[in-house]
Design a protein around this motif. Structure first.
Motif, PDB file in Angstrom:
ATOM      1  N   ALA A 247     -38.465 -24.630  -9.056  1.00  0.00           N
ATOM      2  CA  ALA A 247     -38.125 -25.160 -10.384  1.00  0.00           C
ATOM      3  C   ALA A 247     -38.950 -26.376 -10.552  1.00  0.00           C
ATOM      4  O   ALA A 247     -39.493 -26.512 -11.714  1.00  0.00           O
ATOM      5  N   LEU A 248     -39.066 -27.109  -9.461  1.00  0.00           N
ATOM      6  CA  LEU A 248     -39.646 -28.622  -9.665  1.00  0.00           C
ATOM      7  C   LEU A 248     -41.144 -28.310  -9.964  1.00  0.00           C
ATOM      8  O   LEU A 248     -41.860 -28.981 -10.731  1.00  0.00           O
ATOM      9  N   TRP A 249     -41.883 -27.196  -9.252  1.00  0.00           N
ATOM     10  CA  TRP A 249     -43.138 -27.178  -9.414  1.00  0.00           C
ATOM     11  C   TRP A 249     -43.371 -26.561 -10.715  1.00  0.00           C
ATOM     12  O   TRP A 249     -44.259 -26.711 -11.678  1.00  0.00           O
ATOM     13  N   CYS A 250     -42.588 -25.520 -11.531  1.00  0.00           N
ATOM     14  CA  CYS A 250     -42.767 -24.961 -12.671  1.00  0.00           C
ATOM     15  C   CYS A 250     -42.790 -26.088 -13.614  1.00  0.00           C
ATOM     16  O   CYS A 250     -43.599 -25.933 -14.660  1.00  0.00           O
ATOM     17  N   LEU A 251     -41.604 -26.960 -13.428  1.00  0.00           N
ATOM     18  CA  LEU A 251     -41.410 -27.829 -14.746  1.00  0.00           C
ATOM     19  C   LEU A 251     -42.548 -28.960 -14.683  1.00  0.00           C
ATOM     20  O   LEU A 251     -43.090 -29.460 -15.607  1.00  0.00           O
ATOM     21  N   ALA A 252     -43.070 -29.400 -13.503  1.00  0.00           N
ATOM     22  CA  ALA A 252     -44.164 -30.158 -13.145  1.00  0.00           C
ATOM     23  C   ALA A 252     -45.496 -29.638 -13.878  1.00  0.00           C
ATOM     24  O   ALA A 252     -46.257 -30.256 -14.469  1.00  0.00           O
ATOM     25  N   PHE A 258     -40.523 -28.827 -19.577  1.00  0.00           N
ATOM     26  CA  PHE A 258     -39.629 -29.835 -19.275  1.00  0.00           C
ATOM     27  C   PHE A 258     -39.168 -30.760 -20.338  1.00  0.00           C
ATOM     28  O   PHE A 258     -37.899 -30.974 -20.559  1.00  0.00           O
ATOM     29  N   ALA A 259     -39.902 -30.637 -21.488  1.00  0.00           N
ATOM     30  CA  ALA A 259     -39.495 -31.722 -22.653  1.00  0.00           C
ATOM     31  C   ALA A 259     -38.499 -30.630 -23.186  1.00  0.00           C
ATOM     32  O   ALA A 259     -37.357 -31.389 -23.752  1.00  0.00           O
ATOM     33  N   ALA A 260     -38.781 -29.466 -23.535  1.00  0.00           N
ATOM     34  CA  ALA A 260     -37.638 -28.698 -24.231  1.00  0.00           C
ATOM     35  C   ALA A 260     -36.195 -28.800 -23.042  1.00  0.00           C
ATOM     36  O   ALA A 260     -35.087 -28.853 -24.068  1.00  0.00           O
ATOM     37  N   LEU A 261     -36.279 -28.761 -21.794  1.00  0.00           N
ATOM     38  CA  LEU A 261     -35.193 -29.092 -21.347  1.00  0.00           C
ATOM     39  C   LEU A 261     -34.420 -30.500 -21.467  1.00  0.00           C
ATOM     40  O   LEU A 261     -33.231 -30.377 -21.601  1.00  0.00           O
ATOM     41  N   ILE A 369     -42.240 -35.379 -15.121  1.00  0.00           N
ATOM     42  CA  ILE A 369     -42.426 -35.243 -13.846  1.00  0.00           C
ATOM     43  C   ILE A 369     -43.930 -35.069 -13.524  1.00  0.00           C
ATOM     44  O   ILE A 369     -44.563 -34.168 -13.891  1.00  0.00           O
ATOM     45  N   GLU A 370     -44.257 -35.897 -12.505  1.00  0.00           N
ATOM     46  CA  GLU A 370     -45.799 -36.005 -12.578  1.00  0.00           C
ATOM     47  C   GLU A 370     -46.197 -35.700 -11.226  1.00  0.00           C
ATOM     48  O   GLU A 370     -46.063 -36.692 -10.111  1.00  0.00           O
ATOM     49  N   PRO A 371     -47.357 -34.848 -11.189  1.00  0.00           N
ATOM     50  CA  PRO A 371     -47.823 -34.494  -9.809  1.00  0.00           C
ATOM     51  C   PRO A 371     -48.661 -35.601  -9.100  1.00  0.00           C
ATOM     52  O   PRO A 371     -49.229 -36.231  -9.975  1.00  0.00           O
ATOM     53  N   THR A 372     -48.500 -35.960  -7.683  1.00  0.00           N
ATOM     54  CA  THR A 372     -49.457 -36.881  -7.412  1.00  0.00           C
ATOM     55  C   THR A 372     -50.218 -36.666  -6.389  1.00  0.00           C
ATOM     56  O   THR A 372     -50.819 -37.376  -5.474  1.00  0.00           O
ATOM     57  N   GLY A 373     -50.501 -35.211  -6.041  1.00  0.00           N
ATOM     58  CA  GLY A 373     -51.119 -34.605  -5.194  1.00  0.00           C
ATOM     59  C   GLY A 373     -51.087 -33.248  -5.136  1.00  0.00           C
ATOM     60  O   GLY A 373     -50.241 -32.649  -5.996  1.00  0.00           O
ATOM     61  N   ARG A 384     -41.249 -16.978  -1.134  1.00  0.00           N
ATOM     62  CA  ARG A 384     -42.027 -17.728  -1.957  1.00  0.00           C
ATOM     63  C   ARG A 384     -41.667 -19.061  -1.995  1.00  0.00           C
ATOM     64  O   ARG A 384     -40.668 -19.241  -2.795  1.00  0.00           O
ATOM     65  N   GLY A 385     -42.538 -19.984  -1.863  1.00  0.00           N
ATOM     66  CA  GLY A 385     -42.012 -21.479  -1.914  1.00  0.00           C
ATOM     67  C   GLY A 385     -43.152 -22.418  -1.276  1.00  0.00           C
ATOM     68  O   GLY A 385     -44.373 -22.022  -0.826  1.00  0.00           O
ATOM     69  N   LEU A 386     -42.666 -23.748  -1.500  1.00  0.00           N
ATOM     70  CA  LEU A 386     -43.601 -24.747  -1.031  1.00  0.00           C
ATOM     71  C   LEU A 386     -43.208 -25.523   0.259  1.00  0.00           C
ATOM     72  O   LEU A 386     -42.087 -25.508   0.370  1.00  0.00           O
ATOM     73  N   GLU A 387     -44.144 -25.896   0.884  1.00  0.00           N
ATOM     74  CA  GLU A 387     -44.015 -26.888   2.184  1.00  0.00           C
ATOM     75  C   GLU A 387     -43.709 -28.166   1.851  1.00  0.00           C
ATOM     76  O   GLU A 387     -42.919 -28.817   2.002  1.00  0.00           O
ATOM     77  N   SER A 388     -44.674 -28.612   0.749  1.00  0.00           N
ATOM     78  CA  SER A 388     -44.699 -30.102   0.512  1.00  0.00           C
ATOM     79  C   SER A 388     -45.044 -30.006  -0.996  1.00  0.00           C
ATOM     80  O   SER A 388     -45.925 -29.084  -1.598  1.00  0.00           O
ATOM     81  N   LEU A 389     -44.580 -30.848  -2.011  1.00  0.00           N
ATOM     82  CA  LEU A 389     -44.720 -30.977  -3.154  1.00  0.00           C
ATOM     83  C   LEU A 389     -44.709 -32.516  -3.734  1.00  0.00           C
ATOM     84  O   LEU A 389     -43.687 -33.072  -3.988  1.00  0.00           O
ATOM     85  N   PRO A 390     -45.925 -32.917  -3.525  1.00  0.00           N
ATOM     86  CA  PRO A 390     -45.868 -34.548  -3.797  1.00  0.00           C
ATOM     87  C   PRO A 390     -45.834 -34.928  -5.510  1.00  0.00           C
ATOM     88  O   PRO A 390     -46.672 -34.203  -6.193  1.00  0.00           O
TER      89      PRO A 390
END
Ligand code: 8QM
Length: 396
Positions: A247-252, A258-261, A369-373, A384-390
């Motif tokens: 969810a965080l990845w999709c919204l980022a 995310f603006a709609a949410l 929500i801003e990706p930093t890496g 299906r998922g992520l190990e890390s999400l900076p």
């Protein structure tokens, strides 16, 4: 005779496939409603209609031979089969009744306030504009805490829940490197889980204790009751960790969504549902046929394994307009991320509550929500998922 297509080289458990399954999903869907995976000598379906039909026909597509690639009638299961997941009626019905009673709508209403305030507090603290790892500090921290508190798992080495679940989900796949690494040195974690499942090690007032009480009243032995708690601990944490991470990845990745949410925080539940459609945490499950059957025009013999691609069914253009577009305003209902039929996720109300709590808190406290890496993907035979999400959360 129906025509079947032999997809001889496709390995849906290879790292390249797991890293980005979507192009291969499209090829599988276009190849036919049901295809043959030569490499594993199993059948497979990646289309929504046959996947849904197979899940609904639990007599023909059974679970008691295992819902991974291993056929329990031919191979010794790596752990005692689940009374819930790896069972058919009437045994499944009895076990399901106990667990469903604990996860009732009334139980969810009792949890809702705690989940909402825990998410609100956590997100408010993280929304300070500083970079952090959203997998560790949010997508993992939140479910491990609220799930353990709700179930009554004492606050000691709770991270073992993640190690154990990851192992369980890897073991639904073939004995590849992911499987072997997952079960290597698993003894201590398996012992820890077995201990946590026992009535005397669960905190009173929690759902684990309630499982034991309800199961005993239904005539289950203490050992069987502990097995039902094991189902909770197997299925209840890593699934929501990756649901929230996705969810965080999709919204980022989709700031306009995310603006709609943000403009309508009441859409948090619907937004989480779209995440489950678009990036299903549980990507696949197998069933085993109990007779010769025709599925969407393709004849499958008796005693055959069939791989159901839930994540691919969720993006089938035959079912969804703009299937590959993440859109929180669409009607995502009918996705098979929670399965379908008698085995549909028994904990889905709790999962949805966790999703709603976190997405509502994000909508309230976060402007951007801003990706930093670069995110790092976790590879797993089923998840299906992520190990890390900076990323960083710009406060509202
Ligand atoms: C997956 O042990 C179990 O009963 C169990 C394990 C994994 C799952 C479900 C149940 C679907 C989330």
């Amino acid at each position: 005779m129906s025509a079947t297509l032999l997809v001889s080289d496709l390995d849906p458990f290879a790292p390249e496939f797991l890293g980005d399954p979507y192009p291969a999903h499209a090829a599988l869907r276009d190849a036919g409603p049901v295809v043959r995976l030569e490499r594993y000598r199993t059948w497979a379906s990646a289309r929504h209609a046959p996947v849904r039909a197979a899940l609904l026909d639990h007599e023909t597509f059974c679970s008691s031979a295992g819902v991974g690639i291993s056929d329990f009638r031919k191979e010794e299961p790596w752990r005692t089969p689940s009374l819930l997941l790896e069972a058919d009626p009437p045994e499944h019905t009895r076990a399901r009744r106990v667990v469903a009673g604990v996860l009732s709508a009334a139980a969810m209403r009792r949890l809702a306030e705690d989940f909402m305030s825990a998410a609100d507090e956590l997100v408010a603290r993280l929304a300070d504009g500083e970079p952090f790892d959203a997998m560790t500090d949010l997508a993992t921290a939140f479910p491990v805490h609220v799930f353990s508190e709700a179930v009554g798992v004492p606050d000691d080495k709770r991270e073992n829940l993640l190690t154990y679940a990851r192992m369980v989900f890897n073991t639904f796949g073939p004995r590849n490197e992911l499987f072997r690494n997952a079960v290597a040195d698993a003894g201590p974690v398996r012992d820890w889980i077995a201990q946590r499942c026992r009535a005397e090690n669960l905190l009173s007032g929690g759902m684990g204790a309630e499982i034991h009480a309800r199961a005993a009243a239904e005539g289950f032995t203490g050992e069987e009751s502990a097995m039902l708690v094991r189902s909770f601990l197997s299925a209840g944490v890593d699934t929501t960790v990756h649901g929230l991470g996705n969810a965080l990845w999709c919204l980022a990745q989709h700031p306009e969504q995310f603006a709609a949410l943000r403009s309508e925080p009441d859409r948090a539940r619907a937004a989480f549902e779209e995440v489950l459609r678009f990036e299903a945490p549980v990507q696949t499950f197998f069933r085993t046929t109990t007779r010769e059957v025709e599925l969407d025009g393709v004849t499958i013999g008796d005693g055959e394994k069939i791989l159901l691609f839930l994540g691919a069914a969720n993006r089938d253009p035959r079912q969804w307009p703009d299937a590959d577009v993440f859109n929180i305003s669409r009607r995502a209902t009918g996705h098979v991320g929670f399965g379908f039929g008698i085995h549909a996720c028994v904990g889905m109300a709790m999962a949805r509550l966790e999703g709603e709590a976190v997405l509502t808190a994000l909508a309230r406290h976060v402007r951007k929500i801003e990706p930093t890496g670069e995110p790092r993907r976790m590879l797993n035979n089923t998840l299906r998922g992520l190990e890390s999400l900076p990323l960083r959360l710009v406060p509202a």
